[in-house]
Design an enzyme around this catalytic site. Structure first.
Site, PDB file in Angstrom:
ATOM      1  N   GLU A   1      -4.182   3.196   6.442  1.00  0.00           N
ATOM      2  CA  GLU A   1      -4.049   3.004   4.949  1.00  0.00           C
ATOM      3  C   GLU A   1      -4.859   4.363   4.543  1.00  0.00           C
ATOM      4  O   GLU A   1      -4.369   4.940   3.421  1.00  0.00           O
ATOM      5  CB  GLU A   1      -4.721   1.832   4.951  1.00  0.00           C
ATOM      6  CG  GLU A   1      -4.623   1.680   3.242  1.00  0.00           C
ATOM      7  CD  GLU A   1      -5.271   0.202   2.786  1.00  0.00           C
ATOM      8  OE1 GLU A   1      -4.814  -0.649   3.485  1.00  0.00           O
ATOM      9  OE2 GLU A   1      -5.779   0.215   1.823  1.00  0.00           O
TER      10      GLU A   1
ATOM     11  N   ARG B   1       1.051  -1.305  -0.079  1.00  0.00           N
ATOM     12  CA  ARG B   1       0.033   0.049  -0.029  1.00  0.00           C
ATOM     13  C   ARG B   1       0.742   1.285   0.029  1.00  0.00           C
ATOM     14  O   ARG B   1       0.451   2.326   0.564  1.00  0.00           O
ATOM     15  CB  ARG B   1      -1.007   0.055   1.244  1.00  0.00           C
ATOM     16  CG  ARG B   1      -2.017  -1.270   1.207  1.00  0.00           C
ATOM     17  CD  ARG B   1      -2.951  -1.237   0.108  1.00  0.00           C
ATOM     18  NE  ARG B   1      -3.598  -2.231  -0.068  1.00  0.00           N
ATOM     19  CZ  ARG B   1      -3.232  -3.552  -0.641  1.00  0.00           C
ATOM     20  NH1 ARG B   1      -2.322  -3.299  -1.422  1.00  0.00           N
ATOM     21  NH2 ARG B   1      -3.982  -4.706  -0.551  1.00  0.00           N
TER      22      ARG B   1
ATOM     23  N   SER C   1     -10.565  -0.567   3.719  1.00  0.00           N
ATOM     24  CA  SER C   1      -9.743  -0.988   4.902  1.00  0.00           C
ATOM     25  C   SER C   1      -9.170   0.443   5.285  1.00  0.00           C
ATOM     26  O   SER C   1      -8.589   1.057   4.610  1.00  0.00           O
ATOM     27  CB  SER C   1      -8.485  -1.870   4.604  1.00  0.00           C
ATOM     28  OG  SER C   1      -9.155  -3.096   4.280  1.00  0.00           O
TER      29      SER C   1
END
Ligand code: FAD
Length: 297
Positions: free
Chosen positions: A290, A171, A220
């Site tokens: 995130e 990510r 998420s």
């Protein structure tokens, strides 16, 4: 001439003033951007970023707003949305997608041309630019797997990075949080029967449907810490369903925060901080976000 006058006179972009960012983010919360522009060309993008730099006005580029939390106090600068810079085409034997192209549009293009390799990303509501910057992925596949090059715009110059120089990791990429705008990415894909590509798309969409809650979210919220699943830790801590104002931890998936019509960005932020604190107190594990913050919190 001030920033606003030059903006209106020279950019030809569609400019909005005091634009509510809840209209442009998947969480549906957040205050107003002082300036908001949608650009459909590299020329427009370059003009806007150059102008912002010249007048020392802050700017932030976004795609589909599916991984951002904008402060209730808004953003004292210009938010530049690339959703209209969205062509997908062949460049020699590779597929090239402009930053604003939706991932599903890109995947439909690969389906129509009988190419396989990106189907696992089907259903991620991102633009190509946002997905490249975040190295979006699902079910063990990341967008970077099939990337060959990424093209960026920085300080009026186009730069082309080979995949190895993009510093892709979980990510993350070298472009995250930097003043370098991703303008396109190229993908090397394999030939395949159309039916097989279609079946893959269906399979991954079904898997997504089975795990993902419906409702407004940013996907998420936390990255998975090494050796742990953030969602499983949140579940074990008994935080599923925990609610602060209009923000709630999904009952279905602990790593999702859902917002209702009363929610504010402060509710979401406070819930994120609470979860981090609880997970650290209970398991000694530090969760990191995130989701990307825009504005002051
Ligand atoms: C329902 C749902 C499901 C999701 N599922 C997944 C999933 O399975 N896997 C996954 O990885 N993510 C998932 N996400 C999160 C999100 O879609 C991804 O992180 C995606 O990569 C964000 O893309 P975006 O275009 O919306 O970017 P934005 O949210 O608009 O921006 C994200 C960040 O990238 C920057 N950025 C955006 N475009 C550019 C650009 N062109 N150049 C430079 N910087 C840029 C922004 O400034 C910001 O910092 C999901 C989100 C939702 C709402």
């Amino acid at each position: 001439m001030g920033f606003k006058d030059e903006l209106l006179e020279f950019t030809h972009a569609k400019i909005r003033f005091n634009e509510p960012m809840k209209r442009h983010t998947a969480l549906g919360v957040g205050g107003k951007a002082k300036y908001f522009a949608e650009v459909d060309s590299l020329y427009g993008l370059n003009l806007l970023t150059t102008l912002a730099q010249k007048h020392r006005v802050k700017y932030k580029v976004i795609g589909n707003g599916t991984n951002v939390l904008v402060s209730d106090n808004g953003y004292e600068g210009i938010i530049i949305c690339l959703k209209k810079l969205s062509d997908v085409f062949f460049k020699r034997d590779e597929v090239r997608a402009m930053a604003g192209a939706n991932l599903d549009k890109l995947i439909k293009f690969t389906l129509d041309h009988r190419l396989t390799g990106l189907e696992a990303l089907s259903g991620i509501p991102a633009t190509v630019g946002g997905a490249v910057v975040m190295n979006a992925g699902a079910f063990g596949h990341n967008i970077s797997d099939r990337i060959t090059t990424v093209e960026t715009l920085c300080g009026g110059k186009i730069k082309i990075y080979d995949k190895e120089d993009c510093k892709f990791s979980y990510r993350k990429s070298r472009f995250l949080g930097k003043k370098e705008t991703v303008v396109s990415a190229s993908f090397k894909l394999d030939g395949c029967e159309r039916d097989a590509v279609m079946n893959n798309i269906k399979k991954y969409r079904e898997r997504r449907k089975n795990v993902q809650p419906t409702g407004k979210s940013c996907g998420s919220v936390f990255k998975n810490p090494t050796k742990y699943s953030a969602g499983a830790l949140i579940d074990k801590a008994g935080l599923k369903g925990y609610t602060l104002g209009g923000a709630k931890v999904s009952e279905r998936h602990g790593n999702f925060i859902l917002t209702d019509s009363r929610a504010t960005a402060s509710d979401v932020y406070a819930l994120i901080q609470y979860i981090k604190e609880e997970i650290f107190n209970i398991f000694g594990v530090r969760l990191s976000e995130e989701v990307e913050y825009i504005g002051e919190f």
